[in-house]
Motif scaffolding. Structure first.
Motif, PDB file in Angstrom:
ATOM      1  N   VAL A 131     -64.058  57.345  28.238  1.00 48.89           N
ATOM      2  CA  VAL A 131     -63.844  57.500  26.799  1.00 48.89           C
ATOM      3  C   VAL A 131     -62.357  57.320  26.472  1.00 48.89           C
ATOM      4  N   LEU A 132     -62.081  56.342  25.595  1.00 51.27           N
ATOM      5  CA  LEU A 132     -60.711  56.067  25.154  1.00 51.27           C
ATOM      6  C   LEU A 132     -60.335  56.909  23.944  1.00 51.27           C
ATOM      7  N   SER A 133     -61.242  56.999  22.974  1.00 46.77           N
ATOM      8  CA  SER A 133     -60.983  57.818  21.787  1.00 46.77           C
ATOM      9  C   SER A 133     -62.315  58.256  21.193  1.00 46.77           C
ATOM     10  N   GLY A 134     -62.262  59.358  20.468  1.00 43.58           N
ATOM     11  CA  GLY A 134     -63.485  59.914  19.896  1.00 43.58           C
ATOM     12  C   GLY A 134     -64.198  60.798  20.909  1.00 43.58           C
ATOM     13  N   ARG A 135     -65.446  61.146  20.544  1.00 48.26           N
ATOM     14  CA  ARG A 135     -66.264  61.980  21.440  1.00 48.26           C
ATOM     15  C   ARG A 135     -67.579  61.271  21.688  1.00 48.26           C
ATOM     16  N   LEU A 136     -67.975  61.223  22.949  1.00 51.54           N
ATOM     17  CA  LEU A 136     -69.184  60.509  23.353  1.00 51.54           C
ATOM     18  C   LEU A 136     -70.272  61.502  23.751  1.00 51.54           C
ATOM     19  N   ARG A 137     -71.460  61.263  23.225  1.00 51.67           N
ATOM     20  CA  ARG A 137     -72.626  62.050  23.637  1.00 51.67           C
ATOM     21  C   ARG A 137     -73.414  61.193  24.611  1.00 51.67           C
ATOM     22  N   LEU A 138     -73.704  61.734  25.778  1.00 55.59           N
ATOM     23  CA  LEU A 138     -74.465  61.043  26.806  1.00 55.59           C
ATOM     24  C   LEU A 138     -75.731  61.844  27.083  1.00 55.59           C
ATOM     25  N   LEU A 139     -76.862  61.229  26.790  1.00 61.64           N
ATOM     26  CA  LEU A 139     -78.141  61.824  27.165  1.00 61.64           C
ATOM     27  C   LEU A 139     -78.558  61.150  28.461  1.00 61.64           C
ATOM     28  N   LEU A 140     -78.730  61.934  29.497  1.00 57.88           N
ATOM     29  CA  LEU A 140     -79.082  61.415  30.812  1.00 57.88           C
ATOM     30  C   LEU A 140     -80.251  62.220  31.352  1.00 57.88           C
ATOM     31  N   ALA A 141     -81.438  61.610  31.288  1.00 59.00           N
ATOM     32  CA  ALA A 141     -82.689  62.304  31.617  1.00 59.00           C
ATOM     33  C   ALA A 141     -82.769  63.541  30.727  1.00 59.00           C
ATOM     34  N   ASP A 142     -82.762  64.747  31.302  1.00 59.37           N
ATOM     35  CA  ASP A 142     -82.878  65.952  30.479  1.00 59.37           C
ATOM     36  C   ASP A 142     -81.526  66.619  30.215  1.00 59.37           C
ATOM     37  N   ARG A 143     -80.436  65.947  30.568  1.00 60.72           N
ATOM     38  CA  ARG A 143     -79.096  66.505  30.344  1.00 60.72           C
ATOM     39  C   ARG A 143     -78.481  65.924  29.078  1.00 60.72           C
ATOM     40  N   ASP A 144     -77.740  66.751  28.348  1.00 60.11           N
ATOM     41  CA  ASP A 144     -77.026  66.351  27.143  1.00 60.11           C
ATOM     42  C   ASP A 144     -75.548  66.679  27.389  1.00 60.11           C
ATOM     43  N   VAL A 145     -74.737  65.635  27.577  1.00 60.92           N
ATOM     44  CA  VAL A 145     -73.350  65.822  28.002  1.00 60.92           C
ATOM     45  C   VAL A 145     -72.413  65.317  26.904  1.00 60.92           C
ATOM     46  N   LEU A 146     -71.345  66.062  26.652  1.00 62.88           N
ATOM     47  CA  LEU A 146     -70.330  65.678  25.681  1.00 62.88           C
ATOM     48  C   LEU A 146     -69.061  65.307  26.443  1.00 62.88           C
ATOM     49  N   LEU A 147     -68.536  64.100  26.169  1.00 58.39           N
ATOM     50  CA  LEU A 147     -67.302  63.641  26.808  1.00 58.39           C
ATOM     51  C   LEU A 147     -66.263  63.366  25.735  1.00 58.39           C
TER      52      LEU A 147
END
Length: 195
Positions: A131-147
């Motif tokens: 992630v260069l700028s902003g906030r990324l939401r990653l849904l990976l199978a049953d996980r919800d990750v914020l980067l």
């Protein structure tokens, strides 16, 4: 470089040295004094009777104040700039950063926020996101990750996944995608551990 190409470059060094010296109206004697190379060696070098070596070319380049490449007529290196053309697909702008077809592809992505529900997908490959700028939401199978900016994630794309802005602002990121499952490893020491 082939042997013939190598010999061709070397055969052109002498005439190039003579031309450079004459264009600057420098005598062999004054060049000898400036470089510490004897007049006879300089003369044989210019006429092709002596092979150019690094020990001879470095002081000559310094005396003439030119890059060594110019003395030997080194072939130009291709333009190193990547002239990528941004492409737009739905709510995402992506810029391909790799030009060679192959297993590993690099992209810069700018993803605009959307109101629709995320839909996870699967496909062959392996992906690395930074992630260069902003906030990324990653849904990976049953996980919800914020980067957030400066954070990275890597995953097997055979797992159901989706990624996009975590809020109402666009997110900008780099993506390395290996079609055949190549892995890009970025490792950091876990917090609290010392070596």
């Amino acid at each position: 470089m082939t042997d013939n190409a190598y010999e061709q470059v070397l055969s052109e060094v002498g005439p190039r040295l003579r031309r450079l010296r004459q264009e600057r109206s420098v005598t062999l004697a004054s060049l000898s004094e400036a470089t510490g190379i004897s007049v006879s060696t300089l003369s044989r070098l210019e006429s092709g009777g002596r092979r150019a070596t690094l020990e001879l070319l470095l002081p000559l380049a310094q005396a003439h104040q030119v890059p060594l490449d110019e003395l030997v007529g080194a072939p130009e290196v291709g333009d190193p700039r990547v002239r990528a053309v941004p492409q737009r697909r739905e709510h995402m702008t992506f810029v391909p950063l790799t030009r060679q077809p192959g297993a590993l592809q690099a992209f810069k992505l700018v993803i605009d926020p959307v109101k629709s529900q995320p839909e996870q997908r699967t496909h062959e490959g392996y992906e690395w996101l930074y992630v260069l700028s902003g906030r990324l939401r990653l849904l990976l199978a049953d996980r919800d990750v914020l980067l957030k900016a400066g954070e990275a994630a890597e995953f097997d794309t055979r797992l159901p996944h989706w990624f996009g802005p975590a809020d109402d602002e666009p997110v900008e990121l780099l993506s390395l995608f290996g079609r055949q499952g190549e892995r890009m490893h970025v490792r950091a020491r876990p917090r609290g551990r010392t070596e």
